[in-house]
Design a protein around this motif. Structure first.
Motif, PDB file in Angstrom:
ATOM      1  N   LYS A 275      -5.178  76.326  -2.542  1.00 16.57           N
ATOM      2  CA  LYS A 275      -5.469  75.167  -1.722  1.00 16.57           C
ATOM      3  C   LYS A 275      -4.414  75.050  -0.620  1.00 16.57           C
ATOM      4  CE  LYS A 275      -7.034  72.704  -5.874  1.00 16.57           C
ATOM      5  NZ  LYS A 275      -6.839  71.484  -6.704  1.00 16.57           N
TER       6      LYS A 275
ATOM      7  N   GLU B 223      -2.567  72.670   0.050  1.00 17.33           N
ATOM      8  CA  GLU B 223      -1.376  72.007  -0.489  1.00 17.33           C
ATOM      9  C   GLU B 223      -0.499  72.931  -1.335  1.00 17.33           C
ATOM     10  OE1 GLU B 223      -4.561  70.986  -0.744  1.00 17.33           O
ATOM     11  OE2 GLU B 223      -4.939  70.000  -2.695  1.00 17.33           O
ATOM     12  N   ASP B 224      -0.951  74.162  -1.570  1.00 15.01           N
ATOM     13  CA  ASP B 224      -0.102  75.149  -2.243  1.00 15.01           C
ATOM     14  C   ASP B 224       0.838  75.849  -1.259  1.00 15.01           C
ATOM     15  OD1 ASP B 224      -2.953  76.028  -4.199  1.00 15.01           O
ATOM     16  OD2 ASP B 224      -1.225  74.851  -4.864  1.00 15.01           O
TER      17      ASP B 224
ATOM     18  N   ASP C 222       1.076  70.328 -13.606  1.00 13.10           N
ATOM     19  CA  ASP C 222      -0.316  69.875 -13.655  1.00 13.10           C
ATOM     20  C   ASP C 222      -1.086  70.304 -12.404  1.00 13.10           C
ATOM     21  OD1 ASP C 222       0.360  66.700 -15.337  1.00 13.10           O
ATOM     22  OD2 ASP C 222       0.071  68.721 -16.121  1.00 13.10           O
ATOM     23  N   SER C 223      -0.407  70.368 -11.281  1.00 14.61           N
ATOM     24  CA  SER C 223      -1.078  70.666 -10.013  1.00 14.61           C
ATOM     25  C   SER C 223      -1.614  72.090  -9.938  1.00 14.61           C
ATOM     26  CB  SER C 223      -0.119  70.416  -8.848  1.00 14.61           C
ATOM     27  OG  SER C 223       1.040  71.229  -8.976  1.00 14.61           O
ATOM     28  N   VAL C 224      -1.111  72.982 -10.797  1.00 12.67           N
ATOM     29  CA  VAL C 224      -1.555  74.383 -10.735  1.00 12.67           C
ATOM     30  C   VAL C 224      -2.225  74.837 -12.028  1.00 12.67           C
ATOM     31  CG1 VAL C 224       0.323  74.880  -9.137  1.00 12.67           C
ATOM     32  CG2 VAL C 224       0.590  75.450 -11.563  1.00 12.67           C
TER      33      VAL C 224
END
Length: 122
Positions: free
Chosen positions: A87, A89-90, A62-64
């Motif tokens: 981002k 956080e990546d 979901d985060s990507v």
């Protein structure tokens, strides 16, 4: 013996893009699902994206979702990860890995590359 070699990592500003590649040795590449996984400092390794042996089926964490795209070229024994709108956080070491079937479970990937560092600055 399967060997996976990632390339394409680097330093990029937030909002930028990178394309990772993973070259696989061996004749059976097209028979296996492939995935990209990552590990940030102090965190467990996590699933990012997966692709079926044919390339028709893809799925994402979901985060990507909506920012990353996984693809493969079986004629070249290569799998790719296009990363857009990056981002901070990546930031992580990104690994490509092989699995006998499409899966988001890290434990089911049986061969791994050495990883490539992706750093996203804010």
């Amino acid at each position: 013996q399967v060997q996976l070699v990632e390339s394409g990592g680097g330093l990029v500003q937030a909002g930028g893009s990178l394309r990772l590649s993973c070259a696989a040795s061996g004749r059976t590449f097209s028979s296996y699902a492939m995935g990209w996984l990552r590990q940030a400092p102090g965190k467990e390794r996590e699933f990012v994206a997966g692709i079926s042996w044919s390339g028709i089926g893809t799925f994402y964490a979901d985060s990507v979702k909506g920012r990353f795209t996984i693809s493969r070229d079986n004629a070249k024994n290569t799998v790719y990860l296009q990363m857009n709108s990056l981002k901070p956080e990546d930031t992580a070491v990104y690994y490509c890995a092989r699995a006998p079937f499409t899966t988001a479970r890290v434990s089911e990937y049986d061969y791994w590359g050495q990883g490539t560092q992706v750093t996203v600055s804010s």
